[in-house]
Design a protein around this motif. Sequence first.
Motif, PDB file in Angstrom:
ATOM      1  N   GLU A  66       9.759   0.240  29.825  1.00  0.00           N
ATOM      2  CA  GLU A  66       8.500   0.902  30.186  1.00  0.00           C
ATOM      3  C   GLU A  66       8.687   1.718  31.468  1.00  0.00           C
ATOM      4  OE1 GLU A  66       4.661   2.327  30.428  1.00  0.00           O
ATOM      5  OE2 GLU A  66       5.692   1.442  28.712  1.00  0.00           O
ATOM      6  N   GLY A  67       9.356   1.146  32.449  1.00  0.00           N
ATOM      7  CA  GLY A  67       9.635   1.868  33.689  1.00  0.00           C
ATOM      8  C   GLY A  67      10.481   3.105  33.439  1.00  0.00           C
ATOM      9  N   SER A  69      10.528   4.825  30.677  1.00  0.00           N
ATOM     10  CA  SER A  69       9.630   5.798  30.051  1.00  0.00           C
ATOM     11  C   SER A  69       8.822   6.541  31.099  1.00  0.00           C
ATOM     12  CB  SER A  69       8.676   5.099  29.076  1.00  0.00           C
ATOM     13  OG  SER A  69       9.379   4.535  28.004  1.00  0.00           O
ATOM     14  N   ARG A  70       8.342   5.817  32.099  1.00  0.00           N
ATOM     15  CA  ARG A  70       7.556   6.441  33.176  1.00  0.00           C
ATOM     16  C   ARG A  70       8.408   7.402  34.002  1.00  0.00           C
ATOM     17  NH1 ARG A  70       1.996   4.831  33.309  1.00  0.00           N
ATOM     18  NH2 ARG A  70       1.923   3.063  31.890  1.00  0.00           N
ATOM     19  N   SER A  74       7.826  11.342  34.419  1.00  0.00           N
ATOM     20  CA  SER A  74       7.686  11.986  35.733  1.00  0.00           C
ATOM     21  C   SER A  74       8.731  13.084  35.901  1.00  0.00           C
ATOM     22  CB  SER A  74       7.774  10.952  36.857  1.00  0.00           C
ATOM     23  OG  SER A  74       9.067  10.405  36.953  1.00  0.00           O
TER      24      SER A  74
END
Length: 112
Positions: A66-67, A69-70, A74
């Motif tokens: 998930e991190g 993906s973020r 960004s």
Amino acid sequence: MNHKTDFANLIAQRLQTAEQALDQALAEISLLTHDMTRHRAGALFAAQAGHQALVDVQAAAGALVEGRSRLVASHDRLARIARTLGITVTAGGPLEGKDQPAAGATARVLEV
């Protein structure tokens, strides 16, 4: 160079470093999961032994994905902002294209 370009290049370098660190962490978790499952029986541990720890390791892997993906989101957002503002960001070293694997990438300078 102006201060905006210097700032953009610094952020681009930090972002790439963070992306690589997340990939490395995911690789390490993969090895951990492999060792926990592959070698458990050989070490004469029951499947129940350490099962909750395995669940926790997998939850950590999910959080890292998930991190990641973020960070990817960004990265795309910052690239759009840079283009909108007319800021040129350069990066040296092996670069992977957006739609191609890193294997076969060559050292070059890319302007975004």
